[in-house]
Design a protein around this motif. Sequence first.
Motif, PDB file in Angstrom:
ATOM      1  N   GLY A 190     -45.480  -6.771  33.277  1.00 32.45           N
ATOM      2  CA  GLY A 190     -45.567  -8.234  33.727  1.00 32.45           C
ATOM      3  C   GLY A 190     -44.828  -9.251  33.041  1.00 32.45           C
ATOM      4  N   GLY A 191     -44.030  -9.848  33.569  1.00 34.02           N
ATOM      5  CA  GLY A 191     -43.261 -11.186  32.980  1.00 34.02           C
ATOM      6  C   GLY A 191     -41.990 -10.606  32.386  1.00 34.02           C
ATOM      7  N   GLY A 192     -41.649  -9.337  32.629  1.00 38.56           N
ATOM      8  CA  GLY A 192     -39.971  -8.786  32.477  1.00 38.56           C
ATOM      9  C   GLY A 192     -39.294  -8.886  33.208  1.00 38.56           C
ATOM     10  N   SER A 197     -38.922 -11.578  42.559  1.00 44.69           N
ATOM     11  CA  SER A 197     -37.800 -12.311  43.084  1.00 44.69           C
ATOM     12  C   SER A 197     -36.940 -13.022  42.397  1.00 44.69           C
ATOM     13  N   GLU A 198     -35.687 -13.161  42.505  1.00 40.30           N
ATOM     14  CA  GLU A 198     -34.633 -13.880  41.897  1.00 40.30           C
ATOM     15  C   GLU A 198     -34.629 -15.421  42.046  1.00 40.30           C
ATOM     16  N   LYS A 199     -35.358 -15.617  43.116  1.00 43.46           N
ATOM     17  CA  LYS A 199     -35.312 -17.086  43.807  1.00 43.46           C
ATOM     18  C   LYS A 199     -36.714 -17.874  43.146  1.00 43.46           C
ATOM     19  N   TYR A 200     -37.885 -17.214  42.983  1.00 42.85           N
ATOM     20  CA  TYR A 200     -38.994 -17.731  42.503  1.00 42.85           C
ATOM     21  C   TYR A 200     -39.459 -17.138  41.194  1.00 42.85           C
ATOM     22  N   GLY A 246     -48.981 -14.384  40.761  1.00 37.68           N
ATOM     23  CA  GLY A 246     -47.688 -13.742  41.163  1.00 37.68           C
ATOM     24  C   GLY A 246     -47.062 -12.579  40.991  1.00 37.68           C
ATOM     25  N   SER A 247     -47.301 -12.011  39.919  1.00 40.96           N
ATOM     26  CA  SER A 247     -47.133 -10.679  39.547  1.00 40.96           C
ATOM     27  C   SER A 247     -47.383  -9.608  40.619  1.00 40.96           C
TER      28      SER A 247
END
Length: 275
Positions: free
Chosen positions: A60-62, A102-105, A112-113
């Motif tokens: 997570g977070g990576g 997502s690369e947008k969000y 979210g993860s």
Amino acid sequence: MLVHEMTPIPEEYKAPAEQRGRIIRVDYPTSAEDKHAYVYLPYGYDPTQPYDIYYLLHGGGGSAESLFGREGDHTDIKNAVDHLIENGEIPPIVMVAPTYYSEKYSDKGIEGSGLAVKAFPEELTRYLIPAIEGKNQVPRDHRFISGFSMGSVTTWYALQHCMDYFYTFLPMCGDSWALGGKGGGQFPEKTMRCLTEAVRAQGYGTDDFFVFGMNGTKDISYPNMTPMFREIEKHPDVFDMREGGNTVYLEQVDGLHTADHAKQYFFFALKDIYG
């Protein structure tokens, strides 16, 4: 249950090998956006030859850069795999490091993860695998999926939904969220019943897949992952944890929820699988 002292990565394996693989970036479209992954190609890579291929999910977070870095980088795990191949301890393999985010969000919190990893199997099978493997896709018995922490949750989702694509599943330090976050610890019996039914519904049995789970006894995910495997022992008709069976769970005494431990577990798994 098996308690095992998993082999640490030797310090000399963390330095670049003489025969070095390379990291390339692969861009691919999805229905929502363009994304990318980093791919490890072994020294002497020949696209006409077959290779085992590993899809590896970060915690997570990576990001896609978390495991191998970028093109031209030589991270610890990349160097370690170079040495394993160079020394003949494992055959040449291909490894793919994508991201479920997502690369947008940019919501990389727990909620979210959780949503990202639950949605990722569709992207994985519909877009990423074709982009990486092209028309000559690898047979499922040579395709592996593994992940650490939230990447492990993703690995369980792949078992639940994508067994047509993968034979070997290597979840590290993370339970199945089939019934919600931390469901493996809160509802271990129901979680394993859900996974057992999912395996059967996909048309597979004990001889058709392999699970190699790993965790540390001081890992924050230990109270959620370990109860799952205690329940798994009650389902030998699908998940057989007896000697020679299709399911293994190794515990590292005092192992923590860290990237270094995750690298150690994956290093050990590679040596064990091919040893």
